[in-house]
Design a protein around this motif. Sequence first.
Motif, short mmCIF file in Angstrom:
data_model
loop_
_atom_site.label_atom_id
_atom_site.label_comp_id
_atom_site.label_asym_id
_atom_site.label_seq_id
_atom_site.Cartn_x
_atom_site.Cartn_y
_atom_site.Cartn_z
N LEU A 88 0.83 -1.21 0.00
CA LEU A 88 0.00 0.00 0.00
C LEU A 88 0.87 1.26 0.00
CD1 LEU A 88 -2.96 0.87 0.14
CD2 LEU A 88 -2.78 0.87 2.63
N ARG A 89 2.04 1.15 0.60
CA ARG A 89 2.94 2.30 0.73
C ARG A 89 3.23 2.95 -0.62
NH1 ARG A 89 6.35 4.50 4.61
NH2 ARG A 89 8.20 5.24 3.52
N SER A 90 3.44 2.12 -1.64
CA SER A 90 3.77 2.68 -2.95
C SER A 90 2.56 3.42 -3.56
CB SER A 90 4.25 1.58 -3.90
OG SER A 90 3.24 0.62 -4.03
N PHE A 91 1.36 3.08 -3.09
CA PHE A 91 0.17 3.75 -3.61
C PHE A 91 -0.11 5.06 -2.87
CE2 PHE A 91 -0.67 -0.37 -5.35
CZ PHE A 91 -1.42 -0.12 -6.49
N ARG A 92 0.40 5.16 -1.63
CA ARG A 92 0.01 6.28 -0.77
C ARG A 92 0.33 7.65 -1.38
NH1 ARG A 92 -2.42 5.22 3.85
NH2 ARG A 92 -2.03 3.22 4.85
N LYS A 93 1.41 7.68 -2.17
CA LYS A 93 1.78 8.94 -2.81
C LYS A 93 0.70 9.42 -3.76
CE LYS A 93 6.12 8.20 -4.53
NZ LYS A 93 7.35 8.49 -5.12
N SER A 94 -0.07 8.48 -4.30
CA SER A 94 -1.03 8.81 -5.35
C SER A 94 -2.30 9.47 -4.84
CB SER A 94 -1.44 7.56 -6.12
OG SER A 94 -0.31 6.86 -6.51
N PHE A 95 -2.58 9.33 -3.55
CA PHE A 95 -3.77 10.02 -3.04
C PHE A 95 -3.50 10.75 -1.74
CE2 PHE A 95 -4.09 6.02 -0.88
CZ PHE A 95 -4.05 5.06 -1.87
N GLN A 96 -4.00 11.96 -1.67
CA GLN A 96 -3.74 12.82 -0.52
C GLN A 96 -5.04 13.42 -0.03
OE1 GLN A 96 -0.71 13.51 0.90
NE2 GLN A 96 0.22 12.03 -0.47
N MET A 97 -5.01 13.88 1.21
CA MET A 97 -6.22 14.48 1.75
C MET A 97 -5.93 15.91 2.22
SD MET A 97 -8.89 12.41 4.01
CE MET A 97 -10.27 13.26 4.79
N VAL A 98 -6.85 16.82 1.94
CA VAL A 98 -6.76 18.19 2.47
C VAL A 98 -7.84 18.30 3.53
CG1 VAL A 98 -7.08 20.64 1.94
CG2 VAL A 98 -5.93 19.16 0.30
N PHE A 99 -7.44 18.57 4.77
CA PHE A 99 -8.42 18.56 5.87
C PHE A 99 -9.08 19.91 6.05
CE2 PHE A 99 -5.62 15.02 6.82
CZ PHE A 99 -6.54 14.03 7.12
N GLN A 100 -10.17 19.83 6.81
CA GLN A 100 -11.03 20.97 7.06
C GLN A 100 -10.30 22.15 7.73
OE1 GLN A 100 -14.25 19.54 9.34
NE2 GLN A 100 -15.46 21.39 9.15
N ASP A 101 -9.62 21.84 8.83
CA ASP A 101 -9.01 22.90 9.61
C ASP A 101 -7.51 22.91 9.38
OD1 ASP A 101 -8.06 24.65 11.40
OD2 ASP A 101 -9.05 23.80 13.16
N PRO A 102 -7.00 23.90 8.62
CA PRO A 102 -5.57 23.88 8.29
C PRO A 102 -4.69 23.91 9.54
CG PRO A 102 -6.58 25.99 7.66
CD PRO A 102 -7.70 25.07 8.06
N TYR A 103 -5.20 24.54 10.61
CA TYR A 103 -4.37 24.68 11.79
C TYR A 103 -4.21 23.34 12.52
CZ TYR A 103 -1.86 27.70 14.94
OH TYR A 103 -0.86 28.31 15.64
#
Length: 323
Positions: A88-103
């Motif tokens: 799974l590690r090699s796939f992790r780069k392909s998807f990212q998450m931007v969260f609600q609260d930047p702080y």
Amino acid sequence: MSDVLFEVKDLVMAFHGNFNIFKRKRRIIYAVNKVSFTIHKGEIVGLIGESGCGKTTTARLLTRLLKETSGDVYFDGTNLCKLTDTKLRSFRKSFQMVFQDPYESINPNMRIVDIIGEPLVIHGESKDKGAMRQRVVTALESVDLTPAEDFLYRYPHQLSGGQRQRVVIARSLILKPRFIAADEPTSMLDVSVRAGILNLLLQMKERLNLTMLFITHDLSTARYMCDRIGVMYKGRLVEIGPTNQIISNPAHPYTKALVSVVKDLTEFIQERENIIKDGQVNSYTLEEGCIFQERCVQCSPHCMCVEPPLREITDKHFVACRC
Ligand SMILES: Nc1ncnc2c1ncn2[C@@H]1O[C@H](COP(=O)(O)OP(=O)(O)O)[C@@H](O)[C@H]1O
Ligand SMILES: [Mg+2]
């Protein structure tokens, strides 16, 4: 080659809730319950629904920050649920998450250069320090934080909310992912800077050929951003279809209620009374029949016993209602 990037099949995520002293057992919360949908390459699919309906959990399951209770998540044909952690590690780069609260999603004690560069360190792309700094500078410039040198050595508290969210976006894009799950990326920001962040996401999507899951509780934002919109209620996907279809021709009573909010308030209150009953979203446990029965004015005895499956009412527009 298939044009489907994500295919989600019967996804279920059950959490243990609080201990119920009367029943002497823990309640099980089905945060995501038998959810199935696809996201095509280059598409922005929106997820809308009230707080607690399972939007964030769905995004966390897709980006593998959570392990599902059951179901399958296919990414470009590979079933991520069946992979070992190493694979799974090699796939992790392909998807990212931007969260609600930047702080909350960045470490307040780190400088911007280290925050944006951290994914490079994690994925072993930081051997050459000069090249790494250059990548961070390019990332800052791509999110319009210029001149980049002015931002590199600042701390998160020295930035405005909008600038912090731009840092989070730069960080999520530095590994050149193929997919971003943006979880209410503007809900903590001032109205004045929201449009800037939304337009930035649209620009980045075009520039980097991204596919996106865009989560919001605000229908007008979803309308602005998304090609298709999925509507969630109590962990279920109750309707999904092309944005203009969902807005102009909502089929599920819950979607109708959401669409009516965008209208004038007086009209909305009257119309809403004809569509849904006010109700508390309390039980996430499996019940019989339609998930929306307590709030639906058209609920029939049949709806209380048999759960309506998603059915196609017009081209690519699906609804889980017999209406
Ligand atoms: N780690 C967790 N443990 C227990 N319950 C959780 C956890 N994460 C989410 N939930 C519950 O799952 C439901 C859906 O949460 P969430 O996906 O965050 O909803 P949304 O993003 O739509 O507001 C909520 O009832 C929430 O309390
Ligand atoms: Mg959420």
